[in-house]
Design an enzyme around this catalytic site. Structure first.
Site, PDB file in Angstrom:
ATOM      1  N   SER A 150     -62.038  24.614 -21.356  1.00 20.41           N
ATOM      2  CA  SER A 150     -62.796  24.089 -20.215  1.00 20.41           C
ATOM      3  C   SER A 150     -64.065  23.415 -20.760  1.00 20.41           C
ATOM      4  O   SER A 150     -63.987  22.665 -21.744  1.00 20.41           O
ATOM      5  CB  SER A 150     -63.086  25.242 -19.255  1.00 20.41           C
ATOM      6  N   TYR A 165     -65.374  15.144 -13.965  1.00 19.41           N
ATOM      7  CA  TYR A 165     -64.984  15.893 -15.177  1.00 19.41           C
ATOM      8  C   TYR A 165     -65.237  17.397 -14.994  1.00 19.41           C
ATOM      9  O   TYR A 165     -64.360  18.229 -15.236  1.00 19.41           O
ATOM     10  CB  TYR A 165     -65.783  15.354 -16.369  1.00 19.41           C
ATOM     11  N   LYS A 169     -62.763  20.698 -14.945  1.00 20.46           N
ATOM     12  CA  LYS A 169     -62.894  21.830 -15.875  1.00 20.46           C
ATOM     13  C   LYS A 169     -63.186  23.139 -15.125  1.00 20.46           C
ATOM     14  O   LYS A 169     -62.810  24.217 -15.581  1.00 20.46           O
ATOM     15  CB  LYS A 169     -63.995  21.537 -16.896  1.00 20.46           C
TER      16      LYS A 169
HETATM   17  P1  NAD Z   1     -60.826  13.961 -28.354  1.00 24.69           P
HETATM   18  O1  NAD Z   1     -60.709  12.757 -27.481  1.00 24.69           O
HETATM   19  O2  NAD Z   1     -61.415  13.807 -29.691  1.00 24.69           O
HETATM   20  O3  NAD Z   1     -59.387  14.629 -28.464  1.00 24.69           O
HETATM   21  C1  NAD Z   1     -58.569  14.718 -27.315  1.00 24.69           C
HETATM   22  C2  NAD Z   1     -57.113  14.571 -27.721  1.00 24.69           C
HETATM   23  O4  NAD Z   1     -56.336  14.662 -26.507  1.00 24.69           O
HETATM   24  C3  NAD Z   1     -56.781  13.204 -28.347  1.00 24.69           C
HETATM   25  O5  NAD Z   1     -55.999  13.392 -29.514  1.00 24.69           O
HETATM   26  C4  NAD Z   1     -55.985  12.492 -27.258  1.00 24.69           C
HETATM   27  O6  NAD Z   1     -55.007  11.588 -27.786  1.00 24.69           O
HETATM   28  C5  NAD Z   1     -55.343  13.654 -26.528  1.00 24.69           C
HETATM   29  N1  NAD Z   1     -54.967  13.328 -25.155  1.00 24.69           N
HETATM   30  C6  NAD Z   1     -55.681  12.636 -24.225  1.00 24.69           C
HETATM   31  N2  NAD Z   1     -54.976  12.501 -23.102  1.00 24.69           N
HETATM   32  C7  NAD Z   1     -53.793  13.144 -23.305  1.00 24.69           C
HETATM   33  C8  NAD Z   1     -52.634  13.360 -22.516  1.00 24.69           C
HETATM   34  N3  NAD Z   1     -52.533  12.847 -21.280  1.00 24.69           N
HETATM   35  N4  NAD Z   1     -51.626  14.066 -23.034  1.00 24.69           N
HETATM   36  C9  NAD Z   1     -51.704  14.564 -24.289  1.00 24.69           C
HETATM   37  N5  NAD Z   1     -52.747  14.368 -25.106  1.00 24.69           N
HETATM   38  C10 NAD Z   1     -53.791  13.668 -24.618  1.00 24.69           C
HETATM   39  O7  NAD Z   1     -61.640  15.018 -27.469  1.00 24.69           O
HETATM   40  P2  NAD Z   1     -62.361  16.409 -27.828  1.00 24.69           P
HETATM   41  O8  NAD Z   1     -63.809  16.195 -27.693  1.00 24.69           O
HETATM   42  O9  NAD Z   1     -61.813  17.011 -29.047  1.00 24.69           O
HETATM   43  O10 NAD Z   1     -61.942  17.268 -26.542  1.00 24.69           O
HETATM   44  C11 NAD Z   1     -60.941  18.250 -26.548  1.00 24.69           C
HETATM   45  C12 NAD Z   1     -61.090  19.088 -25.290  1.00 24.69           C
HETATM   46  O11 NAD Z   1     -62.358  19.749 -25.314  1.00 24.69           O
HETATM   47  C13 NAD Z   1     -61.061  18.264 -23.997  1.00 24.69           C
HETATM   48  O12 NAD Z   1     -60.359  18.969 -23.008  1.00 24.69           O
HETATM   49  C14 NAD Z   1     -62.518  18.152 -23.628  1.00 24.69           C
HETATM   50  O13 NAD Z   1     -62.715  17.969 -22.253  1.00 24.69           O
HETATM   51  C15 NAD Z   1     -63.021  19.511 -24.106  1.00 24.69           C
HETATM   52  N6  NAD Z   1     -64.468  19.554 -24.335  1.00 24.69           N
HETATM   53  C16 NAD Z   1     -65.044  18.738 -25.263  1.00 24.69           C
HETATM   54  C17 NAD Z   1     -66.422  18.795 -25.479  1.00 24.69           C
HETATM   55  C18 NAD Z   1     -67.102  17.921 -26.502  1.00 24.69           C
HETATM   56  O14 NAD Z   1     -68.339  17.850 -26.482  1.00 24.69           O
HETATM   57  N7  NAD Z   1     -66.397  17.256 -27.392  1.00 24.69           N
HETATM   58  C19 NAD Z   1     -67.193  19.699 -24.736  1.00 24.69           C
HETATM   59  C20 NAD Z   1     -66.583  20.505 -23.788  1.00 24.69           C
HETATM   60  C21 NAD Z   1     -65.209  20.441 -23.611  1.00 24.69           C
END
Ligand code: NAD
Length: 258
Positions: A150, A165, A169
């Site tokens: 989340s 968003y 979450k």
């Molecule tokens: P990222 O974009 O680097 O990685 C996300 C991955 O998900 C990518 O490889 C993308 O190709 C894949 N993806 C996107 N849509 C998809 C779909 N429909 N089906 C399958 N794969 C799909 O992002 P991240 O920052 O590593 O985020 C990962 C998770 O962590 C997300 O759910 C994001 O909301 C959550 N999150 C991230 C942060 C942050 O600061 N980076 C903070 C809180 C939560």
């Protein structure tokens, strides 16, 4: 005294783990950590070329990793993909619902279609994967672990443009609680991780209003990395957490306390 008990508590040998969005950022960190713990990791990502090159990298370091193309927002694709995984590699014991999109838009600019597009991936997609994985786990009868990624933004909003968003979450966190309740009898645990800001390709490439000064503040304990989120995921996935379900763990460097 030796550390073999400690190793057993975090040993995932013989387990199949599906990591959605496992090719980039946090998902890549999680895939790597679960592979180090001995799991066969299915890197399930919409970007198949990124998934394949990352799985190849993990295998070259001695891990067992397979890339599969998966768009979590497509119900038919999710169903057939989980069936294929189960047939070819065995039923998953771990699902990490990590795939997500992070674009921002100001409250008054969000159209109904924008709203739906965000929920379709981050909430509906995560539900579809949870449902399919739980069905396979239930049929296998060995229990299982579901970890939903989340966001700390559901507790502590500091950035404009995150309404859709954060709602997706927050929905995922609520889904976790209810799924944990319904899956108790099958010995399937469902826990939620709330990451704070992590410098990933997805976070850095997100479109929309610039993050506020508050959001750019450095967390008191330092900026979290994908490895920090991966360690929390490993804990929930491991035998060490066998009696823990329906919990939320923020991994945010103390950001919510500022
Ligand atoms: P990222 O974009 O680097 O990685 C996300 C991955 O998900 C990518 O490889 C993308 O190709 C894949 N993806 C996107 N849509 C998809 C779909 N429909 N089906 C399958 N794969 C799909 O992002 P991240 O920052 O590593 O985020 C990962 C998770 O962590 C997300 O759910 C994001 O909301 C959550 N999150 C991230 C942060 C942050 O600061 N980076 C903070 C809180 C939560």
């Amino acid at each position: 005294m030796n550390n073999s008990l400690l190793i057993q508590l975090f040993d995932l040998s013989g387990r199949v783990a599906i990591v959605t969005g496992g090719a980039s950022g946090i998902g890549a960190g999680i895939s790597c950590q679960l592979a180090i713990a001995g799991a066969t990791v299915i890197v399930a990502d919409i970007d198949i070329s990124a998934g394949q090159s990352f799985a190849k990298e993990l295998c070259s370091e001695g891990a067992s990793a397979i890339a599969i193309q998966l768009d979590i927002s497509n119900e038919d694709v999710v169903k057939s993909c989980f069936e294929d995984i189960s047939r070819e590699h065995g039923a998953p014991w771990i699902l990490v619902n990590n795939a997500g999109i992070q674009n921002r838009k100001g409250m008054f600019e969000i159209s109904g279609d924008d709203w739906d597009a965000m929920q379709k991936v981050n909430l509906r997609g995560a539900f579809l994967c949870l449902r399919e994985a739980a069905e396979l786990m239930k049929y296998e009868g060995q229990g299982g672990r579901i970890i939903n990624i989340s966001s700390a933004s559901i507790r502590h909003p500091t950035t404009e443009g995150l309404a859709a968003y954060a709602a997706s979450k927050g929905g995922l966190a609520s889904l976790s609680q209810n799924a944990a309740f319904e899956l108790l009898e099958h010995n399937i645990t469902v826990n939620t991780i709330l990451p704070g800001g992590v410098m990933t390709p997805g976070a850095l490439g997100a479109t929309g209003p610039a993050p506020s000064a508050a959001a750019q503040r450095r967390p008191p304990l330092g900026q979290c990395t994908p490895e920090d989120i991966a360690m929390a995921t490993l804990f929930f996935a491991s035998p060490a957490a066998q009696h823990i379900t329906a919990q939320q763990l923020a991994v945010d460097g103390g950001w919510q306390l500022t």
